[in-house]
Motif scaffolding. Structure first.
Motif, short mmCIF file in Angstrom:
data_model
loop_
_atom_site.label_atom_id
_atom_site.label_comp_id
_atom_site.label_asym_id
_atom_site.label_seq_id
_atom_site.Cartn_x
_atom_site.Cartn_y
_atom_site.Cartn_z
N GLY A 351 0.71 -0.96 0.25
CA GLY A 351 0.03 -0.04 -0.04
C GLY A 351 0.88 1.07 0.19
N GLU A 352 2.15 1.11 -0.51
CA GLU A 352 2.68 2.45 -0.08
C GLU A 352 3.95 2.49 -1.19
OE1 GLU A 352 2.85 4.92 2.46
OE2 GLU A 352 1.92 3.60 3.72
N THR A 353 3.63 1.58 -2.83
CA THR A 353 4.31 1.62 -3.54
C THR A 353 4.69 2.95 -3.38
OG1 THR A 353 4.35 -0.37 -3.65
CG2 THR A 353 5.13 0.72 -5.42
N LEU A 354 6.00 3.37 -3.98
CA LEU A 354 5.68 4.97 -4.78
C LEU A 354 5.14 5.07 -5.92
CD1 LEU A 354 6.43 8.13 -3.41
CD2 LEU A 354 8.71 8.11 -4.65
N LEU A 602 16.83 -6.18 -3.20
CA LEU A 602 15.60 -6.84 -2.66
C LEU A 602 14.47 -5.42 -1.74
CD1 LEU A 602 13.79 -9.56 -5.29
CD2 LEU A 602 14.17 -6.90 -5.81
N ALA A 603 14.36 -5.13 -1.55
CA ALA A 603 12.52 -3.82 -0.45
C ALA A 603 11.80 -4.66 -0.56
CB ALA A 603 13.26 -2.66 -0.39
N LYS A 604 10.85 -4.67 0.74
CA LYS A 604 9.67 -5.43 0.62
C LYS A 604 8.55 -3.92 0.17
CE LYS A 604 6.77 -8.62 1.77
NZ LYS A 604 6.33 -9.54 0.65
N THR A 605 9.25 -3.25 1.09
CA THR A 605 8.43 -1.78 0.00
C THR A 605 8.81 -0.41 -0.20
OG1 THR A 605 7.54 -2.34 2.63
CG2 THR A 605 6.98 0.07 1.73
N VAL A 606 8.39 -0.62 -1.32
CA VAL A 606 9.87 0.70 -2.57
C VAL A 606 8.82 1.55 -2.74
CG1 VAL A 606 10.73 0.62 -5.03
CG2 VAL A 606 10.30 -1.62 -3.99
N THR A 607 9.43 2.37 -1.52
CA THR A 607 9.27 3.86 -1.75
C THR A 607 10.31 4.87 -2.35
OG1 THR A 607 9.62 4.39 0.58
CG2 THR A 607 7.20 3.72 0.73
N VAL A 608 10.79 4.47 -3.36
CA VAL A 608 11.86 5.40 -4.50
C VAL A 608 11.03 4.65 -5.50
CG1 VAL A 608 13.70 5.46 -3.24
CG2 VAL A 608 13.44 3.72 -4.57
N GLU A 609 11.49 6.27 -6.66
CA GLU A 609 10.45 5.43 -8.07
C GLU A 609 11.45 4.67 -8.37
OE1 GLU A 609 8.50 9.55 -9.75
OE2 GLU A 609 10.16 10.28 -8.93
#
Ligand code: F6R
Length: 609
Positions: A351-354, A602-609
């Motif tokens: 719910g956070e993917t940028l 890899l990251a679980k939450t991807v909050t960068v473009e």
């Protein structure tokens, strides 16, 4: 999803409860709380966010006493706020709950008619009021909890205290886990073994429909209909870290095995089999909007994007609405023609993917209606949407998405049936058939998971491969691309997922004896066509592994090896074909010794473009 800890014994219990909750942190949570009886009354402290916030709140308001319950909440009904955090109280009753009460709307209405006032938005508080109402009749707590649960449909593990009977905790379980710990002159309960493993190794997991009373002198166990149960605790020999993974070697394997339960939780309370309909109040789409939809746009990234490919298939097949899927990063890179009359479905486990959030904002600005499908309540994407549909996979720790993926597939089915019924494109009888088959899917998934030994053997040679090709057609195309992504991200073997019909337009040049071909070919109308694509690969010495239905007796002559999945409604086959590919990737990675739960880069939450 939610963690429960309870203690009854001679020791001050607040620290024991907090310590237990800390060991359940891996389950994910957004708020926490304790209720402890201090000899006169039950004190409650709750806090939003990390457990440290609860610890700070407990410094200001200590909870002395040796009878208590604690909870970490992973929000499902109601936002992650202090009032929604557990324990919930009604009169002298304090209760913690893990699960989902299916008939909460109906129960709440009845209670409100009786004059009950609600402090929170949760389904759990309703159970506290029901028990309080039953306890007024003067019966013991066990009887009150049993009668109250008689009104409840859904999944629950509960631990309940009553300040008028301060020597006991009543526990009960239906579909959500609860384990009892036997100490010397003290008893514990918890959602999972690690919470109480430092205090006792003698444990008894409750079974479905069991209810029990914990006192310092032990456990009295019954079935919900009142029969005495006599089962003895077992001694747990797991280490704390093995216990966290439920005895599985990795979180990913645990999560793969949790999928039938995750699908059940995602479906629970949302289908009306008799009406052939999906009950969903959170979608924010009324019948008029559904009927007048011009188009459905799906936006997502990675695995969630693959779930939307299935969503597009279902949308066209069931709801008969023009649909397209968009990689969120590409959507924002263009000037997409989207606007009023379009429904944009943004799918994201975190719910956070940028990128997905940015795409959602572009579509919203252009006037489209936005629906979020997410696994984390109140995360950025559902907050920015007009409506939200939550998957109930529970927290996923393995970076490679498995149970979040299949619960997203489940959300796609529910959404397509919901729209199909309102648009008049899905007849009641066919809807009943799809939904009936759908509620049976978790059991079909269990039979696939039981093939793990066969799949492990098939994975061994694949671990030597440099590259692999995954093929699928129609409803199986999303599963082929997802299968390839799973293999590459955790085993670092290059893999391509391809629409089988496209093979001869390029990738066939790659095929030789060193190129394993994994064909997703369940028994459906695409079977004959993909069978000829597979023959083409075989003729070029490609080594073919088919994921097929046993029913297709000719598969032995087509593929070198096959993993047989049960025959299900063809539109639902992704639920049974996805699992063998997840297990295959898992075993390949495990043979190679890679970091399965936290693959490199890899990251679980991807909050960068
Ligand atoms: C792969 C995986 C990723 C995510 C992607 C989107 O196993 O998990 O491809 O699917 O990063 O993440 P969410 O779903 O959180 O938007």
């Amino acid at each position: 999803m939610c963690g429960i800890v309870g203690y009854v014994g001679p020791q001050a219990c607040a620290d024991i409860l907090v310590d237990g909750l800390r060991r359940l942190e891996y389950r994910g949570y957004d708020s926490a709380g304790l209720a402890v009886f201090d000899g006169k009354r039950t004190g409650v402290v709750r806090a939003v966010g990390k457990l440290q916030n609860l610890v700070t709140a407990l410094k200001e308001k200590p909870l002395p006493g040796s009878l208590g319950i604690g909870h970490t909440r992973w929000a499902t009904h109601g936002r992650p706020t202090e009032v929604n955090a557990h324990p919930h109280c009604s009169g002298e009753i304090a209760l913690v709950h893990n699960g989902i009460i299916e008939n909460h709307i109906e129960l709440k209405r009845h209670l409100a008619e009786e004059g009950v006032k609600f402090a929170s938005d949760t389904d759990t508080e309703i159970v506290a009021h029901l028990i309080h109402r039953e306890a007024k009749t003067g019966d013991d707590l066990l009887g009150a909890v049993r009668r109250a649960l008689g009104h409840v449909h859904g999944a629950y593990a509960v631990a309940v205290m009553d300040a008028r009977q301060p020597d006991r905790i009543v526990v009960a379980k239906n579909a959500s886990p609860l384990v009892i710990g036997f100490g010397e002159g003290e008893m514990f309960c918890a959602s999972d073994i690690p919470a109480i493993l430092p205090y006792t190794k003698r444990m008894l997991p409750l079974e479905e429909g069991e209810i029990g009373v914990l006192t310092e002198s032990g456990l009295e166990l019954y079935t919900l209909d009142g029969k005495r149960v006599d089962r003895q605790p077992k001694t747990i020999t797991w280490s704390a870290s093995q216990a966290e993974k439920g005895g599985f070697k990795h979180f990913m394997l645990k999560e793969i095995n949790e999928q039938p339960r995750a699908i059940e939780d995602t479906i629970r309370g949302r289908v009306d089999l008799a009406a052939g309909d999906v009950i969903e109040s959170e979608l924010g789409i009324d019948a008029e909007t559904a009927k007048s939809l011009k188009r459905v746009y799906f936006i997502a990234c990675g695995t969630s994007h693959h779930a939307t490919l299935y969503g597009r298939f279902l949308m066209e097949h069931i709801a008969k609405v023009p649909s397209q899927t968009e990689l969120a990063s590409e959507f924002i890179g263009r000037d997409p023609v989207v606007g009023e009359g379009d429904l944009v479905v943004a799918v994201s486990q975190s719910g956070e993917t940028l990128d997905t959030l940015a795409a959602l904002k572009v579509a919203k600005e252009k006037g489209a209606r936005i629906l979020a499908v997410a696994n984390v309540i109140d995360s950025a994407i559902p907050r920015a949407a007009h409506g939200a549909f939550y998957t109930h996979a529970g927290p996923e720790i393995g970076v490679a998405s498995t149970k979040c993926f299949t619960t997203q597939l489940a959300a796609m089915v529910l959404l397509a049936v919901f729209l199909g019924r309102r648009r008049g494109t899905l007849e009641k009888e066919r809807a009943q058939e799809i939904l009936q088959n759908f509620v049976e899917i978790p059991n079909q998934m269990r039979t696939v998971l039981a093939l793990d030994d066969i799949i492990r053997d098939l994975a061994r040679p694949l671990a030597q491969a440099k590259s692999a090709l995954f093929l699928g057609r129609g409803v199986s195309y999303p599963i082929a691309v997802e299968g390839a992504l799973k293999l590459k991200e955790i085993s670092y073997i290059h893999a391509e997922g391809y629409a089988a019909g496209e093979m001869k337009h390029g990738p066939i040049a790659l095929i030789d004896a060193d190129m394993p071909v994994i064909a997703v070919m369940p028994d459906d109308k695409a079977y004959e066509k993909i069978a000829s694509n597979v023959q083409e690969a075989k003729a070029r010495e490609g080594h073919v592994l088919a994921v097929a239905t046993r029913h297709n007796a000719d598969i032995g002559g087509i593929a070198h090896n096959a993993i047989y999945v049960p025959k299900v409604d063809p539109v639902l086959s992704p639920f049974v074909t996805a699992l063998p590919l997840q297990l295959l990737s898992y075993f390949v990675a495990d043979f190679k010794g890679t970091d399965v739960d936290q693959p490199r880069n890899l990251a679980k939450t991807v909050t960068v473009e």
